[in-house]
Enzyme design. Structure first.
Site, PDB file in Angstrom:
ATOM      1  N   CYS A  54      47.798  45.058  52.257  1.00  0.00           N
ATOM      2  CA  CYS A  54      47.499  45.650  50.842  1.00  0.00           C
ATOM      3  C   CYS A  54      46.652  46.967  51.064  1.00  0.00           C
ATOM      4  O   CYS A  54      45.566  46.804  51.601  1.00  0.00           O
ATOM      5  CB  CYS A  54      46.837  44.617  49.972  1.00  0.00           C
ATOM      6  SG  CYS A  54      46.494  45.424  48.326  1.00  0.00           S
ATOM      7  N   CYS A  57      43.063  46.596  49.410  1.00  0.00           N
ATOM      8  CA  CYS A  57      42.082  45.615  49.770  1.00  0.00           C
ATOM      9  C   CYS A  57      42.075  45.135  51.354  1.00  0.00           C
ATOM     10  O   CYS A  57      41.192  44.349  51.660  1.00  0.00           O
ATOM     11  CB  CYS A  57      41.896  44.364  49.022  1.00  0.00           C
ATOM     12  SG  CYS A  57      43.232  43.330  49.094  1.00  0.00           S
ATOM     13  N   CYS A  72      68.367  47.962  50.675  1.00  0.00           N
ATOM     14  CA  CYS A  72      68.117  48.253  49.299  1.00  0.00           C
ATOM     15  C   CYS A  72      67.243  49.435  49.232  1.00  0.00           C
ATOM     16  O   CYS A  72      67.137  49.873  47.894  1.00  0.00           O
ATOM     17  CB  CYS A  72      67.465  47.084  48.619  1.00  0.00           C
ATOM     18  SG  CYS A  72      65.782  46.583  49.107  1.00  0.00           S
ATOM     19  N   CYS A 103      49.372  41.255  45.041  1.00  0.00           N
ATOM     20  CA  CYS A 103      48.437  41.150  46.175  1.00  0.00           C
ATOM     21  C   CYS A 103      47.620  39.639  45.555  1.00  0.00           C
ATOM     22  O   CYS A 103      46.962  39.801  44.349  1.00  0.00           O
ATOM     23  CB  CYS A 103      47.259  42.053  46.570  1.00  0.00           C
ATOM     24  SG  CYS A 103      45.952  41.627  47.676  1.00  0.00           S
ATOM     25  N   CYS A 106      43.706  40.864  45.376  1.00  0.00           N
ATOM     26  CA  CYS A 106      43.156  41.940  44.428  1.00  0.00           C
ATOM     27  C   CYS A 106      44.014  42.024  43.222  1.00  0.00           C
ATOM     28  O   CYS A 106      43.820  42.862  42.187  1.00  0.00           O
ATOM     29  CB  CYS A 106      42.819  43.353  44.956  1.00  0.00           C
ATOM     30  SG  CYS A 106      44.351  44.481  45.570  1.00  0.00           S
ATOM     31  N   HIS A 109      50.003  45.550  42.431  1.00  0.00           N
ATOM     32  CA  HIS A 109      51.345  45.515  42.468  1.00  0.00           C
ATOM     33  C   HIS A 109      51.767  45.899  43.707  1.00  0.00           C
ATOM     34  O   HIS A 109      51.614  46.996  44.132  1.00  0.00           O
ATOM     35  CB  HIS A 109      52.183  46.421  41.359  1.00  0.00           C
ATOM     36  CG  HIS A 109      53.480  46.545  41.366  1.00  0.00           C
ATOM     37  ND1 HIS A 109      54.214  45.422  40.826  1.00  0.00           N
ATOM     38  CD2 HIS A 109      54.356  47.555  41.745  1.00  0.00           C
ATOM     39  CE1 HIS A 109      55.482  45.690  41.120  1.00  0.00           C
ATOM     40  NE2 HIS A 109      55.632  47.021  41.494  1.00  0.00           N
ATOM     41  N   HIS A 112      58.570  43.618  44.248  1.00  0.00           N
ATOM     42  CA  HIS A 112      59.246  42.310  43.380  1.00  0.00           C
ATOM     43  C   HIS A 112      60.051  41.155  44.552  1.00  0.00           C
ATOM     44  O   HIS A 112      60.312  41.623  45.634  1.00  0.00           O
ATOM     45  CB  HIS A 112      60.396  42.875  42.339  1.00  0.00           C
ATOM     46  CG  HIS A 112      59.855  43.458  41.340  1.00  0.00           C
ATOM     47  ND1 HIS A 112      59.549  44.687  41.005  1.00  0.00           N
ATOM     48  CD2 HIS A 112      59.469  43.164  40.002  1.00  0.00           C
ATOM     49  CE1 HIS A 112      58.910  45.282  40.238  1.00  0.00           C
ATOM     50  NE2 HIS A 112      59.013  44.047  39.478  1.00  0.00           N
ATOM     51  N   ASP A 116      68.131  36.975  46.740  1.00  0.00           N
ATOM     52  CA  ASP A 116      69.412  37.385  47.616  1.00  0.00           C
ATOM     53  C   ASP A 116      69.140  37.644  48.864  1.00  0.00           C
ATOM     54  O   ASP A 116      69.715  38.658  49.593  1.00  0.00           O
ATOM     55  CB  ASP A 116      69.969  38.558  46.937  1.00  0.00           C
ATOM     56  CG  ASP A 116      69.256  39.833  46.815  1.00  0.00           C
ATOM     57  OD1 ASP A 116      67.970  39.504  47.100  1.00  0.00           O
ATOM     58  OD2 ASP A 116      69.473  40.895  46.327  1.00  0.00           O
ATOM     59  N   ARG A 125      64.403  37.424  48.999  1.00  0.00           N
ATOM     60  CA  ARG A 125      63.878  39.032  49.572  1.00  0.00           C
ATOM     61  C   ARG A 125      62.893  39.391  48.834  1.00  0.00           C
ATOM     62  O   ARG A 125      62.829  39.553  47.627  1.00  0.00           O
ATOM     63  CB  ARG A 125      65.125  39.824  49.533  1.00  0.00           C
ATOM     64  CG  ARG A 125      64.693  41.485  49.544  1.00  0.00           C
ATOM     65  CD  ARG A 125      66.264  42.356  49.479  1.00  0.00           C
ATOM     66  NE  ARG A 125      66.794  42.046  47.998  1.00  0.00           N
ATOM     67  CZ  ARG A 125      66.518  43.050  47.025  1.00  0.00           C
ATOM     68  NH1 ARG A 125      65.749  43.843  47.152  1.00  0.00           N
ATOM     69  NH2 ARG A 125      67.223  42.744  45.853  1.00  0.00           N
ATOM     70  N   CYS A 127      60.783  42.573  47.994  1.00  0.00           N
ATOM     71  CA  CYS A 127      61.350  43.962  48.175  1.00  0.00           C
ATOM     72  C   CYS A 127      60.009  44.835  47.666  1.00  0.00           C
ATOM     73  O   CYS A 127      59.435  44.704  46.524  1.00  0.00           O
ATOM     74  CB  CYS A 127      62.261  44.183  47.117  1.00  0.00           C
ATOM     75  SG  CYS A 127      62.806  46.080  46.923  1.00  0.00           S
TER      76      CYS A 127
END
Length: 139
Positions: A54, A57, A72, A103, A106, A109, A112, A116, A125, A127
């Site tokens: 991350c 942190c 993708c 994470c 902390c 974001h 996702h 699949d 997966r 992503c």
């Protein structure tokens, strides 16, 4: 974060600290739940061995052995380094229903997860935005 998470995470930073620590694109993705453009991230084509952490942190999130090319446009992984490395929350934004990956340390974001992924590796997966991570090269 723009919408406060319900969960309290062990590592906390003020938004001012994070604005000083992160570049604008990383801040947008990690704290405002943005997304980098596909096929542009610095780790999308990375084939080096090591650990993805991350960017906020330094929590170890993914090992390179679990990275694969899903086509993708973002780095894709089959599983986190350990289950508690991430937190999963439902995301209903943009007229979609998705599972958001945060994470586990902390609450930033990361990206996702989708059902699949490679069937022989669990079918999931992860992503992930390159700008949400740092890479620590290793064995």
């Amino acid at each position: 974060m723009s919408k406060k998470n319900k969960k309290e995470y062990p590592v906390q930073f003020s938004e001012e600290e994070l604005k000083n620590k992160l570049d604008p694109e990383s801040y947008h993705v990690l704290r405002e739940k943005g997304t980098e453009r596909p096929f542009t991230g610095q780790y999308y084509l990375n084939k080096d061995t090591g650990i993805y952490e991350c960017k906020v942190c330094n929590n170890e999130i993914f090992h390179s052995s679990k990275k694969y090319d899903s086509g993708c446009g973002w780095p894709s992984f089959t599983e986190p380094i350990r289950p508690e490395a991430i937190d999963v929350q439902m995301d209903y934004s943009h007229f979609m229903i998705r599972e958001e990956i945060l994470c586990g340390n902390c609450g930033s974001h990361l990206g996702h997860r989708f059902p699949d992924g490679p069937k022989d590796q669990g079918g999931i997966r992860y992503c992930i935005n390159s700008v949400s991570m740092d890479f620590k090269k290793g064995e």
